[in-house]
Design a protein around this motif. Structure first.
Motif, PDB file in Angstrom:
ATOM      1  N   GLN A  99       4.009  -8.273  13.082  1.00 25.18           N
ATOM      2  CA  GLN A  99       5.114  -7.981  13.735  1.00 25.18           C
ATOM      3  C   GLN A  99       6.170  -6.030  13.495  1.00 25.18           C
ATOM      4  O   GLN A  99       6.010  -5.778  14.603  1.00 25.18           O
ATOM      5  CB  GLN A  99       6.350  -8.220  12.975  1.00 25.18           C
ATOM      6  CG  GLN A  99       6.002  -9.935  13.090  1.00 25.18           C
ATOM      7  CD  GLN A  99       7.337 -10.737  12.803  1.00 25.18           C
ATOM      8  OE1 GLN A  99       8.190 -10.296  12.701  1.00 25.18           O
ATOM      9  NE2 GLN A  99       7.309 -12.149  12.676  1.00 25.18           N
ATOM     10  N   GLY A 100       5.316  -5.894  12.748  1.00 30.41           N
ATOM     11  CA  GLY A 100       6.216  -3.920  12.832  1.00 30.41           C
ATOM     12  C   GLY A 100       5.298  -3.028  14.073  1.00 30.41           C
ATOM     13  O   GLY A 100       5.502  -2.095  14.097  1.00 30.41           O
ATOM     14  N   LYS A 101       3.755  -3.398  14.556  1.00 28.48           N
ATOM     15  CA  LYS A 101       3.372  -2.268  15.062  1.00 28.48           C
ATOM     16  C   LYS A 101       2.407  -3.294  15.950  1.00 28.48           C
ATOM     17  O   LYS A 101       2.281  -2.676  17.128  1.00 28.48           O
ATOM     18  CB  LYS A 101       1.682  -2.143  14.095  1.00 28.48           C
ATOM     19  CG  LYS A 101       2.383  -1.156  12.663  1.00 28.48           C
ATOM     20  CD  LYS A 101       0.806  -0.814  12.429  1.00 28.48           C
ATOM     21  CE  LYS A 101       0.068  -0.175  13.017  1.00 28.48           C
ATOM     22  NZ  LYS A 101       1.048   1.609  13.147  1.00 28.48           N
ATOM     23  N   GLU A 134      -4.432   5.712   1.438  1.00 28.89           N
ATOM     24  CA  GLU A 134      -2.858   5.752   0.726  1.00 28.89           C
ATOM     25  C   GLU A 134      -2.155   5.123   0.541  1.00 28.89           C
ATOM     26  O   GLU A 134      -1.031   5.354   0.075  1.00 28.89           O
ATOM     27  CB  GLU A 134      -2.630   6.830   2.444  1.00 28.89           C
ATOM     28  CG  GLU A 134      -3.614   8.207   2.797  1.00 28.89           C
ATOM     29  CD  GLU A 134      -3.183   8.829   3.832  1.00 28.89           C
ATOM     30  OE1 GLU A 134      -2.120   7.767   4.489  1.00 28.89           O
ATOM     31  OE2 GLU A 134      -3.731   9.059   4.459  1.00 28.89           O
ATOM     32  N   GLY A 135      -2.458   3.652   0.872  1.00 32.03           N
ATOM     33  CA  GLY A 135      -1.822   2.885   0.293  1.00 32.03           C
ATOM     34  C   GLY A 135      -1.562   1.714   1.826  1.00 32.03           C
ATOM     35  O   GLY A 135      -0.994   2.019   2.405  1.00 32.03           O
ATOM     36  N   LEU A 136      -1.135   0.543   1.271  1.00 33.28           N
ATOM     37  CA  LEU A 136       0.364  -0.505   2.232  1.00 33.28           C
ATOM     38  C   LEU A 136       1.225   0.114   2.601  1.00 33.28           C
ATOM     39  O   LEU A 136       1.679   0.843   2.327  1.00 33.28           O
ATOM     40  CB  LEU A 136      -0.417  -1.786   1.120  1.00 33.28           C
ATOM     41  CG  LEU A 136      -1.254  -2.048   0.811  1.00 33.28           C
ATOM     42  CD1 LEU A 136      -0.987  -3.504   0.465  1.00 33.28           C
ATOM     43  CD2 LEU A 136      -2.345  -2.573   1.549  1.00 33.28           C
ATOM     44  N   PRO A 137       1.299  -0.484   3.798  1.00 29.99           N
ATOM     45  CA  PRO A 137       2.350   0.225   5.310  1.00 29.99           C
ATOM     46  C   PRO A 137       4.242  -0.792   4.111  1.00 29.99           C
ATOM     47  O   PRO A 137       4.360  -1.583   4.673  1.00 29.99           O
ATOM     48  CB  PRO A 137       2.493  -0.142   6.136  1.00 29.99           C
ATOM     49  CG  PRO A 137       1.501  -1.093   5.678  1.00 29.99           C
ATOM     50  CD  PRO A 137       0.674  -0.578   4.457  1.00 29.99           C
ATOM     51  N   ALA A 138       4.654  -0.506   3.033  1.00 33.08           N
ATOM     52  CA  ALA A 138       5.066  -1.255   2.115  1.00 33.08           C
ATOM     53  C   ALA A 138       6.521  -1.665   2.685  1.00 33.08           C
ATOM     54  O   ALA A 138       7.299  -2.825   2.919  1.00 33.08           O
ATOM     55  CB  ALA A 138       5.607  -0.342   0.902  1.00 33.08           C
ATOM     56  N   LEU A 158      -9.864  -4.720   2.808  1.00 32.71           N
ATOM     57  CA  LEU A 158     -10.997  -4.741   3.346  1.00 32.71           C
ATOM     58  C   LEU A 158     -10.976  -6.368   3.637  1.00 32.71           C
ATOM     59  O   LEU A 158     -11.517  -6.961   4.377  1.00 32.71           O
ATOM     60  CB  LEU A 158     -11.755  -5.080   2.125  1.00 32.71           C
ATOM     61  CG  LEU A 158     -11.856  -3.644   1.346  1.00 32.71           C
ATOM     62  CD1 LEU A 158     -12.691  -3.965  -0.311  1.00 32.71           C
ATOM     63  CD2 LEU A 158     -13.032  -2.154   1.776  1.00 32.71           C
ATOM     64  N   ALA A 159     -10.600  -6.882   3.199  1.00 34.35           N
ATOM     65  CA  ALA A 159     -10.640  -8.672   3.340  1.00 34.35           C
ATOM     66  C   ALA A 159      -9.660  -8.695   4.476  1.00 34.35           C
ATOM     67  O   ALA A 159      -9.300 -10.205   5.684  1.00 34.35           O
ATOM     68  CB  ALA A 159      -9.898  -9.640   2.107  1.00 34.35           C
ATOM     69  N   LEU A 160      -8.939  -7.671   5.445  1.00 29.57           N
ATOM     70  CA  LEU A 160      -7.785  -8.458   6.489  1.00 29.57           C
ATOM     71  C   LEU A 160      -8.526  -8.745   7.641  1.00 29.57           C
ATOM     72  O   LEU A 160      -9.785  -8.125   8.280  1.00 29.57           O
ATOM     73  CB  LEU A 160      -6.996  -7.391   6.465  1.00 29.57           C
ATOM     74  CG  LEU A 160      -5.641  -8.221   7.717  1.00 29.57           C
ATOM     75  CD1 LEU A 160      -4.871  -8.259   7.002  1.00 29.57           C
ATOM     76  CD2 LEU A 160      -4.667  -6.599   8.044  1.00 29.57           C
ATOM     77  N   HIS A 161      -8.131  -9.887   8.122  1.00 30.51           N
ATOM     78  CA  HIS A 161      -8.588 -10.463   9.492  1.00 30.51           C
ATOM     79  C   HIS A 161      -7.946  -9.361  10.462  1.00 30.51           C
ATOM     80  O   HIS A 161      -7.335  -8.883  10.773  1.00 30.51           O
ATOM     81  CB  HIS A 161      -8.109 -12.076  10.037  1.00 30.51           C
ATOM     82  CG  HIS A 161      -6.832 -12.057   9.105  1.00 30.51           C
ATOM     83  ND1 HIS A 161      -6.925 -12.424   8.097  1.00 30.51           N
ATOM     84  CD2 HIS A 161      -6.169 -13.167   9.972  1.00 30.51           C
ATOM     85  CE1 HIS A 161      -5.543 -13.041   8.376  1.00 30.51           C
ATOM     86  NE2 HIS A 161      -4.769 -12.816   9.053  1.00 30.51           N
ATOM     87  N   PRO A 162      -8.572  -8.972  11.513  1.00 27.52           N
ATOM     88  CA  PRO A 162      -8.360  -8.392  13.020  1.00 27.52           C
ATOM     89  C   PRO A 162      -7.196  -8.878  13.733  1.00 27.52           C
ATOM     90  O   PRO A 162      -6.824  -9.525  13.343  1.00 27.52           O
ATOM     91  CB  PRO A 162      -9.863  -7.316  13.174  1.00 27.52           C
ATOM     92  CG  PRO A 162     -10.889  -9.149  12.348  1.00 27.52           C
ATOM     93  CD  PRO A 162     -10.686  -9.505  11.349  1.00 27.52           C
ATOM     94  N   ALA A 163      -6.689  -7.573  14.145  1.00 28.00           N
ATOM     95  CA  ALA A 163      -5.561  -8.142  14.847  1.00 28.00           C
ATOM     96  C   ALA A 163      -6.558  -8.578  16.413  1.00 28.00           C
ATOM     97  O   ALA A 163      -7.715  -8.443  16.660  1.00 28.00           O
ATOM     98  CB  ALA A 163      -5.372  -6.277  15.368  1.00 28.00           C
ATOM     99  N   SER A 164      -5.574  -9.648  16.735  1.00 21.06           N
ATOM    100  CA  SER A 164      -6.637 -10.073  18.041  1.00 21.06           C
ATOM    101  C   SER A 164      -5.203 -10.411  19.377  1.00 21.06           C
ATOM    102  O   SER A 164      -3.978  -9.976  19.429  1.00 21.06           O
ATOM    103  CB  SER A 164      -7.352 -11.834  17.461  1.00 21.06           C
ATOM    104  OG  SER A 164      -5.536 -12.130  17.022  1.00 21.06           O
TER     105      SER A 164
END
Length: 508
Positions: free
Chosen positions: A58-60, A74-78, A199-205
């Motif tokens: 939703q954000g990108k 650098e850390g998550l996009p909080a 590391l575990a995030l499923h890729p964008a589709s």
């Protein structure tokens, strides 16, 4: 989102409870989730991954491997995650009248469930309920003790993912299993929770708009619960699927729950072409089988299942591990990667065991199929040793029995061996030497790895054989049986002796 309900371990080792907003804001200061029940632990990671994925969507809209590398370093996009959670804040209320979090509000008015309640232990995999008692748990269905709502929410998440299929008899006679039933689920681990989620995030589709988590969907109707099983639209759907319909009933204080409403859920159809991203498969006698926890078999014996297999003949590793490697390679991450394997094994509707284990795998093993094949070869040799030992030990025990010639004697000897300590001693001795073997393979020091594993196999065989001899007894018949079986045992040790010691014996 604000109330603390998720246990986390900070980088300094302290354990504390946090809410979703705080968890994502401080993900770089947290080493990982501190949940102690393996099914709940994996389910909580899947919940966080679904939130992270949808926040990025939703954000990108789309994101690249370069974006993920930045989040990893650098850390998550909080800000994106915070905005997403605020957008759906109402759907995260546990006792919302229309959209209770991870529940089905329609159960409150449906004819089949409005007048029926069950104890909360119905959705606690570790609790005794119905005709499925659990050792050390003495819960009574007719007099449930209230439980704190946040604790029950964690139980609910694990239940929805790991519940086995079986009888339900509300809305439908039976229901399908949860997405991870009977599975040893794999999760790559980073140094912080932020890195783990990257590391575990499923890729964008391209069709991310169809793959929605439960809280982004409309209220679940009773007609949908009565419908046929449906395929998951993607990981977000699978990670948050309401495999059973549950509605928590708050006590007067609004902080505890004693009873729930319960019915068949939104059944998940099997799709052999889209296996769960955290499930690995090993080759069985009739094809690939999902990796689970098996009685009498330590999981490290199937460690190669998590590694690449170029030929596809031995294993199908969990997709989540390949996603992690695709992120680690561009950023030059060459250190060993920790893998959490956790889950629950069941036999139909009976829960058998759960476990959580961690393995540290060198980078070379994760990246190169050749290295994975080397490990498979080492593990294969130790399995062949035990097979030979088992055969010789069965013969020894059979010959030590009074009715040696009876047709059932060998079968009873095999059962006696299986119930004795030999197998546990053999494989536990090898397990202690496994980390060193992995390091040597990871450094391509194969000659040293070979010598090290031969020594480990030798020691393991000696310990197991000594246990079998003790098991056979000290009668004259048993001592004769040990002497007669000795050559078969020695033939197993012979190729494992250092060449120098063999030559010395020949010279003497």
């Amino acid at each position: 989102m604000d109330e603390p309900w998720l246990p986390v371990r900070r980088l300094d080792g302290r354990v504390e409870m946090v809410g979703l907003l705080e968890l994502f804001a401080r993900a770089g200061e947290i080493s990982g989730l501190a949940e102690t029940d393996p099914p709940n632990l994996i389910a909580q990671y899947r919940l966080l991954l679904a939130i992270f994925h949808r926040a990025l969507a939703q954000g990108k809209g789309q994101w690249s491997s370069r974006d993920m590398a930045g989040y990893y370093r650098e850390g998550l996009p909080a800000d994106l995650i915070h905005a997403y959670l605020e957008q759906w804040r109402e759907r995260f209320f546990l006792f919302h009248p229309e959209f209770p979090f991870m529940q089905v509000a329609a159960l409150a008015t449906a004819e089949e469930t409005r007048d029926k309640t069950k104890p909360w232990t119905q959705i606690a995999l570790s609790s005794s309920t119905g005709n499925a008692p659990v050792v050390f748990d003495h819960a009574v269905d007719t007099a449930p003790i209230s439980i704190a709502a946040p604790t029950l929410l964690r139980q609910l998440l694990g239940f929805l993912q790991f519940t086995p299929g079986g009888l339900v008899k509300t809305l439908r006679d039976s229901d399908k299993a949860g997405a991870l039933a009977n599975t040893a689920a794999a999760m790559p681990q980073g140094h912080s929770l932020a890195q783990t989620l990257c590391l575990a995030l499923h890729p964008a589709s391209a069709d991310m708009g169809k793959d929605l988590p439960t809280w982004e969907k409309g209220p679940l109707a009773i007609s949908a619960l009565k419908g046929e099983p449906t395929l998951a639209t993607g990981p977000n759907d699978r990670y948050t699927r309401l495999s059973r319909a549950v509605l928590l009933l708050p006590e007067g204080d609004g902080l505890t729950v004693a009873r729930i409403r319960f019915a068949a859920g939104l059944a998940l159809a099997d799709d052999e072409h889209a296996p769960d991203s955290m499930a690995s498969y090993r080759m069985g006698s009739n094809g690939l089988v999902r990796l689970s926890f098996t009685e009498g078999r330590a999981l490290w014996r199937d460690l190669a299942t998590f590694l690449p297999d170029a030929g596809g003949k031995h294993a199908l590793p969990a997709a989540v591990l390949s996603w992690a490697e695709k992120l680690r390679q561009p950023i030059g991450q060459t250190s060993a990667m920790s893998i959490l394997v956790a889950g629950l094994a069941s036999d139909q509707a009976k829960l058998l065991r759960w476990r959580a284990e961690r393995f540290v795998l060198p980078c070379r093993l994760l990246e190169q199929a050749e290295a994975a094949d080397e490990l498979r070869d080492f593990l294969r040799r130790s399995e062949e040793d035990f097979s030979g030992l088992r055969q010789a030990a069965t013969t020894l025990l059979a010959r030590s029995m009074p009715d040696e010639s009876h047709k059932d004697t060998r079968s009873r000897a095999r059962t006696l061996l299986d119930n004795g300590p030999a197998a546990a001693l053999y494989f536990s001795a090898l397990e202690r030497q496994l980390p060193r073997l992995l390091d040597l393979i990871g450094e391509s020091r194969l000659d040293e790895a070979d010598a090290h594993w031969n020594d480990a196999r030798h020691v393991a065989l000696e310990q197991a054989w000594a246990a079998v001899c003790r098991q056979s007894g000290t009668t004259a018949k048993a001592l004769r049986a040990q002497t007669r079986a000795e050559p078969a045992y020695r033939s197993l040790l012979k190729p494992l002796r250092p060449q120098s010691s063999v030559e010395e014996q020949v010279h003497v």
